[in-house]
Write an enzyme that holds these catalytic residues in place. Structure first.
Site, PDB file in Angstrom:
ATOM      1  N   ASP A 326      59.468  31.869 -47.934  1.00 48.12           N
ATOM      2  CA  ASP A 326      58.392  30.914 -48.171  1.00 48.12           C
ATOM      3  C   ASP A 326      58.637  30.147 -49.480  1.00 48.12           C
ATOM      4  O   ASP A 326      59.239  30.664 -50.418  1.00 48.12           O
ATOM      5  CB  ASP A 326      57.077  31.694 -48.258  1.00 48.12           C
ATOM      6  CG  ASP A 326      55.867  30.805 -48.430  1.00 48.12           C
ATOM      7  OD1 ASP A 326      55.626  29.965 -47.548  1.00 48.12           O
ATOM      8  OD2 ASP A 326      55.170  30.948 -49.452  1.00 48.12           O
ATOM      9  N   GLU A 355      62.292  27.641 -46.715  1.00 49.15           N
ATOM     10  CA  GLU A 355      61.344  26.557 -46.462  1.00 49.15           C
ATOM     11  C   GLU A 355      61.380  25.568 -47.630  1.00 49.15           C
ATOM     12  O   GLU A 355      60.970  25.887 -48.727  1.00 49.15           O
ATOM     13  CB  GLU A 355      59.924  27.110 -46.310  1.00 49.15           C
ATOM     14  CG  GLU A 355      58.882  26.014 -46.101  1.00 49.15           C
ATOM     15  CD  GLU A 355      57.470  26.436 -46.480  1.00 49.15           C
ATOM     16  OE1 GLU A 355      56.528  25.963 -45.827  1.00 49.15           O
ATOM     17  OE2 GLU A 355      57.311  27.224 -47.439  1.00 49.15           O
TER      18      GLU A 355
END
Length: 609
Positions: A326, A355
């Site tokens: 993330d 990400e």
């Protein structure tokens, strides 16, 4: 009172004043690539004590204390000859053992180091666990954890869990999915809005409302039996404000800005901008995502080692096939280089994806292993989420065909693949857990939906599909709405998408279409392994091929509101002497000596032979 009694009372009072509240990692393995292991020990005044062990081929090489006397950091060194077993860590004061802690070294699974991660052969099914299926209603609310279940509140916990996913592995497999990416399942002991999982409060325990560590391990094993891998969603950038660290930080620099909330500027360009002041660059990476997500300081060597070891621990413990990381660019970039190198050293064939939410190809490619960078930054992460292609796809198929819009923009994004270390290892998608549902984004147009699904399933890369996409689930942009419960995952649901009860005609159409497409993809060597060859868009039609040895697939994407006719002979360089093509959806055979009609707003996929 005699002197001996007084001494005994004094000794036991000391014993009672010390205890170990946390010791992490909780256990470890033999035969790891690195022979170093850091143990973080937490308990009242634990720094007063001196650790000691006696176990063949393991020795303590260093002991460190930080600002807080409630922490000890013990560095162990293990030789390659260390055997699995148990030993006591003795914590001594004045040469007397005050505490004993039993520690276990497990035997590493055979060939664990050489495990294969997810790859272009796979299709990833992204699940928000709280919203998928409630397999065990008894764990919906857990007394030790703050937020209770309330399915009536779109932003509360609804009760989906690991048991619910295990119960539906056959469904997932039958649909054609071969990997499951779960939104984070580690403990999130936050007072509200904890269901999404992105506020970790314990790096070594599954949230009890989802199940347990052992159940997570069981999910991985059961999935593997069906040819499905498990991808863990991991957050290295921040924790939740309810993390137990926040009540007793190891050091004042453990959290950025000494634990005080200063929000990041959320400017992704800050990492690269040559004109930006250093304070603004630092604000992006050191600032907190939001007030309830304290930002971790990976410059602290003990914290950075902790995060690396926790990452390795879960791969080994749960037999993972991948990570999704993330908020990747928000993390200290030097730590990311160190972290990704360590993971790759321990697991050379493992895959993990970062990400970086931007449509800028240069900024995404910067992080991928093998990409040429302007500053010689070395990264080891094999994969990145292809946000530039996602943005181009969704805009293109809704745009008018002109020289500066339409599917020509898909071609232009793909023409930038030279910037990536390996474009075939990017994760491609039309939507995810932070985006309006793709069917709604495409104005509930079934033709556009099919175009999007066909494209991500046939273009280079690894497709990822969000749960509910297979039944054309709709939503607004509200997070609670776009992460709606999967129908049929709860007892007494009137609609059950697992068995097609109560689905509307368009939902059944979407499901049949996607199931056929994904199961075809699973067995097509050209799509799985083939190189991509494409032609510039002409008259609103984009043609690309996937070629592997003697297998060839042709994809024709017509973005016009009218049917178009294409001449296959235009692509003689690729087709060569092949004579025919079979439509994968209806088995119709086309003679390549004649023009082929591509219906309006469709993608035609032909197996060329």
């Amino acid at each position: 009172m005699t002197k001996s009694i007084l001494l005994a009372i004094f000794f036991f009072s000391q014993l009672w004043s010390y205890n170990i509240e946390h010791l992490e990692p909780p256990f470890w393995w033999t035969d790891m690539k690195s022979n170093k292991l850091q143990l973080m020990v937490h308990g009242p005044n634990i720094a007063d004590l001196r650790p000691s062990i006696s176990y063949d081929n393991i020795r303590i090489v260093d002991v460190k204390t930080l600002d807080n006397p409630n922490y000890l950091f013990i560095k162990l060194e293990m030789s390659k000859n260390v055997q699995p077993g148990q030993f006591d860590i003795n914590f001594l004061k004045d040469n007397k053992t005050i505490i004993k802690h039993n520690y276990t070294i497990l035997e590493r699974e055979l060939n664990s180091m050489h495990r294969n991660g997810f790859s272009s052969k796979d299709v990833i099914y992204l699940i928000t666990p709280d919203r998928y299926a409630n397999g065990n209603p008894k764990n919906d609310t857990v007394s030790e954890l703050t937020e209770k279940a309330n399915r009536k509140n779109k932003d509360s916990r609804h009760g989906g869990d690991l048991k619910g996913i295990i119960d539906h592995l056959d469904y997932i497999s039958d649909m054609g999915f071969t990997q499951i990416w779960l939104n984070p399942v580690l403990e999130n002991n936050q007072p509200k809005y904890s269901y999404h999982g992105y506020s970790t409060t314990d790096y070594y325990n599954i949230d009890a409302r989802f199940g347990s560590n052992e159940l997570y391990k069981k999910l991985s094993a059961k999935a593997k039996e069906k040819g499905i891998g498990i991808i863990m969603d991991l957050i290295l950038n921040h924790i939740g404000s309810g993390h137990w660290w926040m009540n007793d930080l190891p050091s004042k620099d453990w959290i950025n800005f000494e634990g005080k909330f200063i929000q990041t500027n959320h400017i992704h360009e800050a990492v690269h901008d040559p004109h930006l002041t250093q304070s603004q660059k630092d604000l992006f990476t050191n600032g907190w995502f939001v007030e309830t997500m304290p930002d971790l300081n990976q410059d602290n060597e003990f914290l950075s080692t902790y995060l690396i070891q926790a990452s390795i621990w879960w791969i080994e413990f749960a037999d993972l096939s991948g990570y999704r990381i993330d908020t990747y660019p928000y993390v200290n970039k030097n730590f990311l280089s160190q972290w990704s190198k360590r993971i790759s050293e321990e697991y050379p064939n493992f895959n993990y994806v970062g990400e970086e939410w931007t449509s800028n190809v240069t900024m995404v490619s910067y992080w991928q292993k093998g990409s040429k960078t302007y500053d010689d930054y070395e990264s080891f992460i094999p994969s990145m989420m292809d946000f530039p292609l996602q943005s181009a796809l969704n805009k293109a198929i809704q745009s008018e065909e002109r020289w500066d819009s339409g599917i020509g923009n898909i071609y232009r994004v793909l023409s930038n693949d030279f910037q990536y270390g390996d474009p075939y290892n990017l994760v491609v998608f039309a939507g995810n857990h932070d985006m309006k549902r793709i069917y709604s984004e495409l104005n509930e147009n079934m033709n556009l939906y099919k175009m999007a699904m066909t494209f991500i399933s046939t273009v280079r890369g690894i497709p990822q599909i969000y749960y509910g996409t297979e039944i054309a689930m709709t939503s607004t942009e509200d997070h609670g709405q776009l992460r709606k419960d999967f129908p049929g995952g709860w007892a007494n649901d009137r609609v059950n998408a697992f068995v097609d009860t109560g689905l509307k005609s368009n939902q059944l159409e979407a499901k049949r279409f996607l199931k056929k497409l994904l199961n075809w993809r699973k067995n097509n060597a050209a799509i799985i392994n083939g190189k991509m060859i494409h032609y510039p868009v002409r008259d609103g039609v984009y043609i690309y091929f996937r070629e592997y040895k003697n297998d060839l697939v042709m994809v024709a994407m017509n973005n016009n509101e009218r049917k178009m006719r294409i001449d296959p002979q235009r692509f003689y360089e690729v087709i060569k002497d092949r004579k025919s093509g079979k439509d994968i959806f209806n088995d119709k055979i086309y003679k390549l000596s004649k023009k082929v009609t591509i219906p309006a707003k469709t993608v035609t996929v032909l197996e060329i032979f």
